[in-house]
Design an enzyme around this catalytic site. Structure first.
Site, PDB file in Angstrom:
ATOM      1  N   ASP A 188       0.829  -1.210   0.000  1.00 18.66           N
ATOM      2  CA  ASP A 188       0.000   0.000   0.000  1.00 18.66           C
ATOM      3  C   ASP A 188       0.863   1.260   0.000  1.00 18.66           C
ATOM      4  OD1 ASP A 188      -2.225  -1.591   0.031  1.00 18.66           O
ATOM      5  OD2 ASP A 188      -2.710  -1.263   2.150  1.00 18.66           O
ATOM      6  N   GLU A 218      -1.992  -2.619  -9.301  1.00 13.22           N
ATOM      7  CA  GLU A 218      -0.789  -1.808  -9.445  1.00 13.22           C
ATOM      8  C   GLU A 218      -0.761  -1.059 -10.768  1.00 13.22           C
ATOM      9  OE1 GLU A 218       0.458  -6.052 -10.702  1.00 13.22           O
ATOM     10  OE2 GLU A 218      -1.034  -5.065  -9.433  1.00 13.22           O
TER      11      GLU A 218
END
Length: 243
Positions: A102, A128
């Site tokens: 994160d 991502e």
């Protein structure tokens, strides 16, 4: 006092906004029309934001792409769509944990935003993967900006949640230009940019691959037809003659 279902839903809406860092004050027990509209506007804004990075989400980004395609078809202005993917992101989660993952996603988001113009839009598309749309962007400037983005990410030391270590990541970037004076679709534009992203990853990652600018041979008469529209009586009106 008996609580109505509408009141309960309003409480839930305000609680959701507060958890996201947004507080819309309501002076009395029953919100005014202006206060209710402010809550609705805040919820609409929240629905188009990625919770982790604060970037526009995929839904908002698709809307921006549609706007740029329309501009390209009507005014001939070329926009560049970039698709970015963090290389080997799964290994970050596997080796350092999801909190570290994160942190990487947020750091990359900040870096991308710092490198683009105010008119550009950076979005997190999921996982991502990020998307950037750059309006009025020519081929020379587009390649240079994409390279600058790649280098900025690669050079950044991302602090991990343990406070004792940092991590470097790279991104692969694929890009495609919007076709000038041609009607196209968001799906086709995304597919073209995604093919370039796949090629960048196939060639070893941490690189930029951008499709050549589409050439559109459009006559003056065809451009005039693109700018014209029909009035309620079915007459074709030239915008230059409109008041």
């Amino acid at each position: 006092m008996t609580m109505r279902v509408a009141d309960l839903r309003l409480d839930h809406a305000r609680a959701l906004l507060r958890r996201s860092g947004v507080d819309v004050p309501v002076a009395g027990d029953v919100p005014t029309a202006q206060e209710l509209q402010a809550i609705i506007d805040a919820l609409c804004e929240l629905s188009e934001r990625d919770a982790l990075t604060g970037l526009p989400n995929r839904r908002a980004f698709l809307g921006r792409l549609a706007q740029e395609l329309d501009r390209s078809s009507r005014a001939g202005e070329t926009a560049l769509l970039l698709m970015l993917d963090i290389d080997h992101f799964k290994s970050v989660n596997d080796r350092h944990g999801h909190l570290a993952g994160d942190a990487v996603l947020r750091a990359v988001a900040r870096t991308l935003q710092e490198q683009v113009r105010p008119m550009d839009t950076v979005a997190r598309l999921g996982g991502e993967e990020y998307g950037i749309v750059l309006p009025n962007c020519g081929p020379g400037a587009g390649v240079m900006l994409a390279e600058r983005l790649r280098q900025a990410v690669a050079q950044q030391a991302i602090a991990l949640p343990d406070g004792r270590s940092a991590l470097h990541v790279t991104v692969s970037i694929g890009g495609a230009y919007s076709p000038a004076w041609v009607r196209s679709t968001v799906e086709h534009w995304l597919e073209r940019a995604d093919r370039q992203l796949y090629e960048a990853k196939r060639q070893g990652r941490n690189r930029v691959m951008i499709e050549a600018v589409p050439v559109s041979d459009v006559s003056a008469e065809e451009k005039q037809a693109l700018f014209a529209w029909s009035d309620p009586d079915g007459l074709i009106i030239d915008p230059a003659d409109a008041v």
